[in-house]
Write a protein that holds these residues in place. Structure first.
Motif, PDB file in Angstrom:
ATOM      1  N   GLU A 170       0.812  -1.212   0.000  1.00 40.67           N
ATOM      2  CA  GLU A 170       0.000   0.000   0.000  1.00 40.67           C
ATOM      3  C   GLU A 170       0.850   1.269   0.000  1.00 40.67           C
ATOM      4  O   GLU A 170       0.556   2.226  -0.694  1.00 40.67           O
ATOM      5  CB  GLU A 170      -0.922  -0.005   1.204  1.00 40.67           C
ATOM      6  N   ASN A 171       1.924   1.251   0.804  1.00 36.95           N
ATOM      7  CA  ASN A 171       2.767   2.446   0.907  1.00 36.95           C
ATOM      8  C   ASN A 171       4.178   2.125   0.430  1.00 36.95           C
ATOM      9  O   ASN A 171       5.019   1.725   1.239  1.00 36.95           O
ATOM     10  CB  ASN A 171       2.814   2.943   2.356  1.00 36.95           C
ATOM     11  N   PRO A 172       4.441   2.291  -0.868  1.00 37.21           N
ATOM     12  CA  PRO A 172       5.764   1.935  -1.402  1.00 37.21           C
ATOM     13  C   PRO A 172       6.870   2.735  -0.746  1.00 37.21           C
ATOM     14  O   PRO A 172       6.694   3.917  -0.457  1.00 37.21           O
ATOM     15  CB  PRO A 172       5.671   2.310  -2.877  1.00 37.21           C
ATOM     16  N   SER A 173       8.003   2.066  -0.486  1.00 35.98           N
ATOM     17  CA  SER A 173       9.138   2.801   0.087  1.00 35.98           C
ATOM     18  C   SER A 173      10.416   2.078  -0.286  1.00 35.98           C
ATOM     19  O   SER A 173      10.414   0.873  -0.570  1.00 35.98           O
ATOM     20  CB  SER A 173       9.023   2.863   1.606  1.00 35.98           C
ATOM     21  N   LEU A 174      11.512   2.832  -0.250  1.00 38.06           N
ATOM     22  CA  LEU A 174      12.829   2.240  -0.461  1.00 38.06           C
ATOM     23  C   LEU A 174      13.433   1.919   0.901  1.00 38.06           C
ATOM     24  O   LEU A 174      13.127   2.607   1.885  1.00 38.06           O
ATOM     25  CB  LEU A 174      13.716   3.222  -1.215  1.00 38.06           C
ATOM     26  N   PRO A 175      14.293   0.896   1.001  1.00 40.36           N
ATOM     27  CA  PRO A 175      14.933   0.602   2.282  1.00 40.36           C
ATOM     28  C   PRO A 175      15.791   1.787   2.736  1.00 40.36           C
ATOM     29  O   PRO A 175      16.325   2.526   1.910  1.00 40.36           O
ATOM     30  CB  PRO A 175      15.826  -0.598   1.977  1.00 40.36           C
ATOM     31  N   ALA A 176      15.908   1.943   4.048  1.00 46.82           N
ATOM     32  CA  ALA A 176      16.733   3.023   4.602  1.00 46.82           C
ATOM     33  C   ALA A 176      18.211   2.662   4.470  1.00 46.82           C
ATOM     34  O   ALA A 176      18.559   1.489   4.268  1.00 46.82           O
ATOM     35  CB  ALA A 176      16.379   3.217   6.073  1.00 46.82           C
ATOM     36  N   SER A 177      19.089   3.677   4.615  1.00 45.47           N
ATOM     37  CA  SER A 177      20.548   3.444   4.629  1.00 45.47           C
ATOM     38  C   SER A 177      20.872   2.356   5.636  1.00 45.47           C
ATOM     39  O   SER A 177      20.314   2.353   6.738  1.00 45.47           O
ATOM     40  CB  SER A 177      21.274   4.702   5.098  1.00 45.47           C
ATOM     41  N   GLY A 178      21.749   1.437   5.263  1.00 47.16           N
ATOM     42  CA  GLY A 178      22.143   0.370   6.183  1.00 47.16           C
ATOM     43  C   GLY A 178      21.267  -0.863   6.081  1.00 47.16           C
ATOM     44  O   GLY A 178      21.672  -1.947   6.501  1.00 47.16           O
ATOM     45  N   GLU A 179      20.080  -0.724   5.503  1.00 47.48           N
ATOM     46  CA  GLU A 179      19.223  -1.908   5.293  1.00 47.48           C
ATOM     47  C   GLU A 179      19.591  -2.549   3.957  1.00 47.48           C
ATOM     48  O   GLU A 179      20.120  -1.872   3.062  1.00 47.48           O
ATOM     49  CB  GLU A 179      17.754  -1.486   5.248  1.00 47.48           C
ATOM     50  N   PRO A 180      19.303  -3.860   3.799  1.00 47.51           N
ATOM     51  CA  PRO A 180      19.612  -4.503   2.517  1.00 47.51           C
ATOM     52  C   PRO A 180      18.928  -3.786   1.355  1.00 47.51           C
ATOM     53  O   PRO A 180      17.779  -3.356   1.478  1.00 47.51           O
ATOM     54  CB  PRO A 180      19.063  -5.921   2.685  1.00 47.51           C
ATOM     55  N   LEU A 213      24.496  -6.340  -0.003  1.00 52.78           N
ATOM     56  CA  LEU A 213      24.831  -4.917  -0.181  1.00 52.78           C
ATOM     57  C   LEU A 213      23.646  -4.087   0.309  1.00 52.78           C
ATOM     58  O   LEU A 213      22.486  -4.460   0.126  1.00 52.78           O
ATOM     59  CB  LEU A 213      25.114  -4.586  -1.647  1.00 52.78           C
ATOM     60  N   THR A 214      23.958  -2.964   0.933  1.00 53.09           N
ATOM     61  CA  THR A 214      22.903  -2.154   1.538  1.00 53.09           C
ATOM     62  C   THR A 214      22.426  -1.062   0.579  1.00 53.09           C
ATOM     63  O   THR A 214      23.100  -0.733  -0.412  1.00 53.09           O
ATOM     64  CB  THR A 214      23.413  -1.510   2.845  1.00 53.09           C
ATOM     65  N   ALA A 215      21.282  -0.476   0.940  1.00 49.68           N
ATOM     66  CA  ALA A 215      20.621   0.510   0.072  1.00 49.68           C
ATOM     67  C   ALA A 215      21.484   1.740  -0.193  1.00 49.68           C
ATOM     68  O   ALA A 215      21.307   2.409  -1.212  1.00 49.68           O
ATOM     69  CB  ALA A 215      19.297   0.925   0.704  1.00 49.68           C
ATOM     70  N   ASP A 216      22.425   2.051   0.715  1.00 51.26           N
ATOM     71  CA  ASP A 216      23.275   3.232   0.530  1.00 51.26           C
ATOM     72  C   ASP A 216      24.620   2.883  -0.119  1.00 51.26           C
ATOM     73  O   ASP A 216      25.482   3.750  -0.270  1.00 51.26           O
ATOM     74  CB  ASP A 216      23.527   3.919   1.888  1.00 51.26           C
ATOM     75  N   ASP A 217      24.801   1.632  -0.511  1.00 52.76           N
ATOM     76  CA  ASP A 217      26.059   1.214  -1.159  1.00 52.76           C
ATOM     77  C   ASP A 217      26.032   1.683  -2.619  1.00 52.76           C
ATOM     78  O   ASP A 217      25.071   1.375  -3.346  1.00 52.76           O
ATOM     79  CB  ASP A 217      26.168  -0.317  -1.086  1.00 52.76           C
ATOM     80  N   PRO A 218      27.046   2.427  -3.074  1.00 54.73           N
ATOM     81  CA  PRO A 218      27.031   2.923  -4.466  1.00 54.73           C
ATOM     82  C   PRO A 218      27.064   1.803  -5.509  1.00 54.73           C
ATOM     83  O   PRO A 218      26.833   2.069  -6.694  1.00 54.73           O
ATOM     84  CB  PRO A 218      28.311   3.774  -4.555  1.00 54.73           C
ATOM     85  N   GLY A 241      22.141   2.788 -11.317  1.00 55.76           N
ATOM     86  CA  GLY A 241      21.215   3.913 -11.421  1.00 55.76           C
ATOM     87  C   GLY A 241      21.815   5.239 -11.017  1.00 55.76           C
ATOM     88  O   GLY A 241      22.652   5.795 -11.734  1.00 55.76           O
ATOM     89  N   ASP A 242      21.427   5.733  -9.846  1.00 55.41           N
ATOM     90  CA  ASP A 242      21.826   7.094  -9.449  1.00 55.41           C
ATOM     91  C   ASP A 242      23.309   7.223  -9.137  1.00 55.41           C
ATOM     92  O   ASP A 242      23.793   8.342  -8.953  1.00 55.41           O
ATOM     93  CB  ASP A 242      20.978   7.595  -8.272  1.00 55.41           C
ATOM     94  N   THR A 243      24.069   6.096  -9.084  1.00 55.92           N
ATOM     95  CA  THR A 243      25.526   6.227  -8.965  1.00 55.92           C
ATOM     96  C   THR A 243      26.202   5.895 -10.307  1.00 55.92           C
ATOM     97  O   THR A 243      27.436   5.883 -10.396  1.00 55.92           O
ATOM     98  CB  THR A 243      26.099   5.372  -7.813  1.00 55.92           C
ATOM     99  N   HIS A 244      25.395   5.571 -11.322  1.00 60.81           N
ATOM    100  CA  HIS A 244      25.827   5.595 -12.734  1.00 60.81           C
ATOM    101  C   HIS A 244      26.943   4.605 -13.088  1.00 60.81           C
ATOM    102  O   HIS A 244      27.833   4.924 -13.891  1.00 60.81           O
ATOM    103  CB  HIS A 244      26.234   7.026 -13.125  1.00 60.81           C
ATOM    104  N   LEU A 245      26.890   3.426 -12.486  1.00 59.97           N
ATOM    105  CA  LEU A 245      27.904   2.405 -12.788  1.00 59.97           C
ATOM    106  C   LEU A 245      27.234   1.163 -13.362  1.00 59.97           C
ATOM    107  O   LEU A 245      26.060   0.904 -13.088  1.00 59.97           O
ATOM    108  CB  LEU A 245      28.631   1.989 -11.506  1.00 59.97           C
ATOM    109  N   LEU A 246      28.001   0.391 -14.127  1.00 58.30           N
ATOM    110  CA  LEU A 246      27.615  -0.989 -14.409  1.00 58.30           C
ATOM    111  C   LEU A 246      28.507  -1.871 -13.543  1.00 58.30           C
ATOM    112  O   LEU A 246      29.738  -1.741 -13.597  1.00 58.30           O
ATOM    113  CB  LEU A 246      27.831  -1.346 -15.879  1.00 58.30           C
ATOM    114  N   CYS A 247      27.894  -2.736 -12.739  1.00 56.90           N
ATOM    115  CA  CYS A 247      28.645  -3.595 -11.815  1.00 56.90           C
ATOM    116  C   CYS A 247      28.294  -5.050 -12.063  1.00 56.90           C
ATOM    117  O   CYS A 247      27.309  -5.358 -12.745  1.00 56.90           O
ATOM    118  CB  CYS A 247      28.282  -3.245 -10.374  1.00 56.90           C
TER     119      CYS A 247
END
Ligand code: FUB
Length: 324
Positions: A170-180, A213-218, A241-247
């Motif tokens: 119902e309420n979409p969200s992204l994981p917080a920093s430090g979460e998977p 890898l966590t949500a704040d990992d580039p 995506g927002d860190t613009h790499l192919l890994c």
């Protein structure tokens, strides 16, 4: 050392390449960018693509690239709303199955299938999307035992954050920093190639200690999955995506987990980066796109290719996204 790169189709804007070898030739299935006038936003509305073309070549770095023309249009898809994003094609028993993400009439992405007798299309769409499908960026992988797997998913405009355990929340969200981080998904495809044979599984990328890898990992997954096999190992590659790499990350089976290995391509000109990896005539290639020819317009991207190198341990050599 500079890597030789080639723009594959200087006269048109195409992006998100998926490439396969069918009947000895390389077929490329890109999305088809155009100047639709929709303003740029974080929802990706400016990627307002309406059809697909198919390209083919027998000499990736130097040969002619044939554009086979339009092979599927949003107008021909009964459940269509808008936005035909990254597609892929698989062959089974002489038939070719194109898998494509598209928003339905309620602006929700699902994945559709269209079928052809030829790799160059045209492709005839099924009346409905794949049951239980969601999000974007399809890559289909055929394993050596003849099973087919679909990798998919993308966050932000790709709507992956709207789902947990394959159900809309119902309420979409992204994981917080430090979460998977939110993972891509993989599902085996049914024998008739038209549905999932199972519920999609998370594609978990872990560090060398087995920690996701966590949500704040580039280097975490964002979108644009691809799977290929090299020396018996499964290479899952993706865009951050927002860190613009192919890994990429490596595993022992199609489901993972996959252990993070490194960067394949550093940022290109333009916001998005998206790729596929293909072996042809004994060499490995990275197909991707950038926005340099359009002067940096994120919604007008051009297809590019270069060779990919591995070291003796199977590590991919990082390619610079901007050296020319
Ligand atoms: O082409 C539209 C979207 O941009 C794709 O689905 C993403 O992978 C990014 O390339």
């Amino acid at each position: 050392m500079k890597t030789e790169k080639r723009y594959l189709l200087p006269d048109d804007y195409m992006a998100d390449p998926s490439a396969h070898v069918f009947n000895g030739k390389v077929y490329i299935y890109p999305s088809h960018d155009w100047e639709s006038g929709v303003p740029e936003n974080d929802n990706g509305d400016h990627f307002n693509m309406e059809d697909y073309h198919v390209l083919s070549t027998e000499d990736i770095m130097h040969g002619e690239v044939k554009d086979h023309g339009m092979v599927l249009s949003v107008k021909d898809i009964p459940w269509a709303g808008r936005q035909l994003w990254d597609c892929d094609v698989a062959e089974k028993d002489g038939k070719y199955y194109m898998y494509f993400p598209l928003k339905d009439k309620n602006d929700i992405f699902h994945i559709g299938v269209a079928v052809s007798d030829k790799p160059e299309g045209p492709f005839i769409p099924q009346p409905d999307p794949i049951r239980g499908s969601y999000s974007i960026d399809v890559a289909v992988f055929r394993d050596d035992n003849g099973s087919y797997y679909m990798y998919f998913g993308g966050i932000w405009g790709g709507q992956l954050q709207r789902y947990r355990d394959n159900k809309a929340v119902e309420n979409p969200s992204l994981p917080a920093s430090g979460e998977p981080a939110l993972p891509a998904r993989v599902a085996r495809i049914s024998d008739d190639m038209l549905q999932f044979a199972e519920e999609p599984h998370p594609v978990v990328v872990v560090d060398e200690n087995g920690k996701p890898l966590t949500a704040d990992d580039p280097h975490r997954f964002f979108e644009a999955s691809w799977m290929h096999k090299y020396n018996g190992k499964y290479y899952f590659s993706y865009s951050t995506g927002d860190t613009h790499l192919l890994c990429y990350a490596v595993g022992d089976n199609p489901y993972g987990p996959f252990v993070y290995q490194g960067v394949i391509l550093t940022p290109v000109v333009g916001w998005t980066t998206h790729h596929c990896i293909l072996e042809y005539k004994g060499k490995w290639y990275l197909f991707h796109h950038d926005s340099a020819p359009s002067g940096g317009k994120t919604w007008l991207r051009s297809l590019k290719v270069c060779e990919l190198q591995y070291d003796e341990n199977g590590k991919i050599t990082t390619i610079n996204g901007t050296d020319e």
